[in-house]
Scaffold this motif. Structure first.
Motif, short mmCIF file in Angstrom:
data_model
loop_
_atom_site.label_atom_id
_atom_site.label_comp_id
_atom_site.label_asym_id
_atom_site.label_seq_id
_atom_site.Cartn_x
_atom_site.Cartn_y
_atom_site.Cartn_z
N VAL A 125 -8.86 -4.41 -1.03
CA VAL A 125 -7.55 -3.82 -1.33
C VAL A 125 -7.61 -3.09 -2.67
O VAL A 125 -7.15 -1.95 -2.79
N VAL A 126 -8.18 -3.74 -3.67
CA VAL A 126 -8.25 -3.13 -5.00
C VAL A 126 -9.09 -1.85 -4.96
O VAL A 126 -8.71 -0.82 -5.53
N ASP A 127 -10.23 -1.89 -4.27
CA ASP A 127 -11.06 -0.69 -4.16
C ASP A 127 -10.30 0.45 -3.50
O ASP A 127 -10.37 1.61 -3.94
N ALA A 128 -9.57 0.13 -2.42
CA ALA A 128 -8.80 1.16 -1.72
C ALA A 128 -7.72 1.72 -2.62
O ALA A 128 -7.48 2.95 -2.65
N VAL A 129 -7.04 0.85 -3.36
CA VAL A 129 -5.97 1.30 -4.26
C VAL A 129 -6.53 2.18 -5.37
O VAL A 129 -5.96 3.23 -5.69
N VAL A 130 -7.65 1.76 -5.97
CA VAL A 130 -8.24 2.55 -7.05
C VAL A 130 -8.63 3.94 -6.54
O VAL A 130 -8.41 4.96 -7.21
N GLN A 131 -9.17 4.02 -5.33
CA GLN A 131 -9.50 5.32 -4.75
C GLN A 131 -8.23 6.11 -4.48
O GLN A 131 -8.17 7.32 -4.70
N GLY A 132 -7.20 5.41 -3.99
CA GLY A 132 -5.95 6.08 -3.67
C GLY A 132 -5.24 6.64 -4.88
O GLY A 132 -4.50 7.63 -4.77
N THR A 133 -5.44 6.05 -6.05
CA THR A 133 -4.75 6.53 -7.24
C THR A 133 -5.37 7.82 -7.76
O THR A 133 -4.81 8.44 -8.66
N GLY A 134 -6.49 8.23 -7.19
CA GLY A 134 -7.11 9.50 -7.60
C GLY A 134 -6.53 10.70 -6.91
O GLY A 134 -6.84 11.84 -7.25
N THR A 135 -5.66 10.49 -5.91
CA THR A 135 -5.08 11.60 -5.16
C THR A 135 -3.61 11.33 -4.93
O THR A 135 -3.24 10.23 -4.54
N ALA A 136 -2.77 12.29 -5.15
CA ALA A 136 -1.34 12.14 -4.95
C ALA A 136 -1.01 12.14 -3.47
O ALA A 136 -1.83 12.49 -2.63
N HIS A 137 0.23 11.81 -3.12
CA HIS A 137 0.67 11.76 -1.73
C HIS A 137 0.51 13.11 -1.05
O HIS A 137 0.27 13.20 0.15
N ASP A 138 0.69 14.19 -1.80
CA ASP A 138 0.62 15.51 -1.20
C ASP A 138 -0.81 16.05 -1.17
O ASP A 138 -1.03 17.21 -0.82
N GLY A 139 -1.78 15.21 -1.53
CA GLY A 139 -3.17 15.62 -1.45
C GLY A 139 -3.70 16.27 -2.70
O GLY A 139 -4.88 16.60 -2.77
N ARG A 140 -2.87 16.48 -3.71
CA ARG A 140 -3.35 17.12 -4.92
C ARG A 140 -4.28 16.19 -5.68
O ARG A 140 -4.07 14.98 -5.73
N SER A 141 -5.27 16.76 -6.30
CA SER A 141 -6.24 15.97 -7.05
C SER A 141 -5.62 15.50 -8.36
O SER A 141 -4.57 15.97 -8.79
N LEU A 142 -6.31 14.57 -9.00
CA LEU A 142 -5.86 14.07 -10.30
C LEU A 142 -5.76 15.21 -11.31
O LEU A 142 -4.83 15.27 -12.10
N ARG A 235 -11.65 -9.20 6.45
CA ARG A 235 -11.89 -7.79 6.13
C ARG A 235 -10.64 -7.00 6.50
O ARG A 235 -9.96 -7.32 7.47
N LEU A 236 -10.33 -5.96 5.72
CA LEU A 236 -9.21 -5.10 6.07
C LEU A 236 -9.40 -4.58 7.48
O LEU A 236 -10.42 -3.97 7.81
#
Length: 377
Positions: A125-142, A235-236
């Motif tokens: 879960v943490v790995d997925a969240v950390v990856q998810g925080t690199g991209t906004a909901h609209d797909g824009r990069s950090l 596992r997820l």
């Protein structure tokens, strides 16, 4: 703090309590219940006080960790510097030093192993969240998010881009706070209340939030996930919907621990042999075969029969990128209620040459060892 003799061993009753605290903190880490916001905010104030900081003037609730990251990335200087080290890390070191003076090393290790074992599901879960925080909901990069955010200093921008002030380092979630479990046991069961008093606020936070990102004047808190699904191996995994979903809509679709595109789960009928062949990611290709089912994959001509004997049938498929899928087809000896016999496909190493060798491998045996067992039975 008065000096006391160290605790040399756990009593039978104290040992029995270890299982209770392990289950308690497992439930806390994996909870999908709505947060108790009032209790969480009180815990934040106590934690800041324990860190000798003034309580934050603003506590902002977010619908999930990605929402939290999006909002915190817009932080200006008025929010103050990140104080995770002061609020979380420093009290942990201080309490650890005090507990070391009261518990023998082997007792501390015993409590840590029992109450806070590795949790692969939450790590995923943490790995997925950390990856998810690199991209906004609209797909824009950090980077694009930084460009449209409030102005940051050059040092602040550089820190974010280099990950020095990224979500993993500036926020804390269920995995980062799981160390609190053993200390709660130490306090409640072993009576080390004075030694662990600094953690009263953090315990309250951990029990009532998903993630937090503390700054000097603002503390962002996030809700827990609304959905968290796993398979029998923790596992997820969810066969018909998101395995992880937050109130802001951010979701992760996963098959046996592998994050997969949404369409694979929601539209499994669109998985074809051509789609499998076109997929270059080996893990995703395996998931596609499993979702389609190996039986269907073989029936459609996706694999070639390599060998067959009384134990089963060995199937294999080789792709141009040298990826090899091998599975042995076996038949359940016990008939189904309708009299038919169920077929099972077991994935095996690519170098097996016979069905007997493949079946033997699934039992951790060599082909000749398995043959001897078959003869005896």
């Amino acid at each position: 703090m008065r000096a006391s003799s160290p605790i040399e061993a756990l009593t039978a009753e104290q040992t029995a309590a270890l299982d209770r605290y392990r289950a308690r903190w497992l439930a806390i880490r994996r909870s999908t219940a709505p947060c108790d916001r009032a209790a969480a905010e009180q815990g934040v104030r106590l934690a800041y006080q324990a860190a000798e900081l003034k309580p934050p003037s603003r506590i902002i609730w977010c619908d999930g960790p990605v929402d939290l990251s999006d909002r915190a990335s817009l932080a200006s200087r008025t929010e103050g510097p990140n104080v995770k080290s002061a609020v979380i890390d420093r009290p942990r070191r201080q309490v650890a030093a005090r507990v070391r003076a009261r518990l023998r090393a082997r007792i501390r290790a015993q409590v840590e192993r029992a109450v806070n074992p590795a949790d692969a599901l939450i790590a995923s879960v943490v790995d997925a969240v950390v990856q998810g925080t690199g991209t906004a909901h609209d797909g824009r990069s950090l980077l694009s998010r930084l460009q449209r955010s409030r102005p940051l200093s050059w040092r602040g921008t550089l820190n974010v881009l280099l990950g020095r002030d990224g979500f993993r380092y500036s926020a804390a979630g269920p995995a980062e706070l799981s160390w609190l479990g053993p200390y709660e046991y130490v306090r409640d069961v072993l009576g080390l209340k004075e030694e662990t008093a600094l953690l009263l606020g953090l315990w309250q936070v951990a029990m009532n939030v998903g993630w937090l990102q503390p700054h000097e004047h603002t503390c962002w808190l996030s809700e827990r996930p609304k959905v968290l699904r796993s398979d029998a191996e923790a596992r997820l995994h969810h066969a018909s919907g998101p395995a992880l979903r937050f109130a802001d809509g951010w979701s992760v679709f996963a098959w046996k621990g592998v994050e997969v595109p949404r369409w694979m789960i929601e539209q499994p009928a669109t998985i074809t042999l051509a789609a499998i062949d076109a997929e270059s990611n080996v893990q995703l290709r395996r998931c596609m075969i499993e979702i389609m089912t190996p039986q269907c994959f073989v029936a459609l001509g996706g694999a070639r029969k390599i060998a067959a004997d009384e134990t089963g049938v060995l199937w294999r498929r080789i792709w141009f990128n040298y990826d090899i899928w091998s599975a042995v087809e076996v038949i359940n000896a016990t008939p189904e209620p309708d009299g038919t016999h169920k077929h099972f496909f077991l994935q095996v190493p690519a170098n097996v040459q016979t069905a007997r060798e493949a079946v033997a491998w699934t039992y951790g045996m060599r082909a000749d060892e398995y043959a001897n067992v078959m003869v005896r039975t």
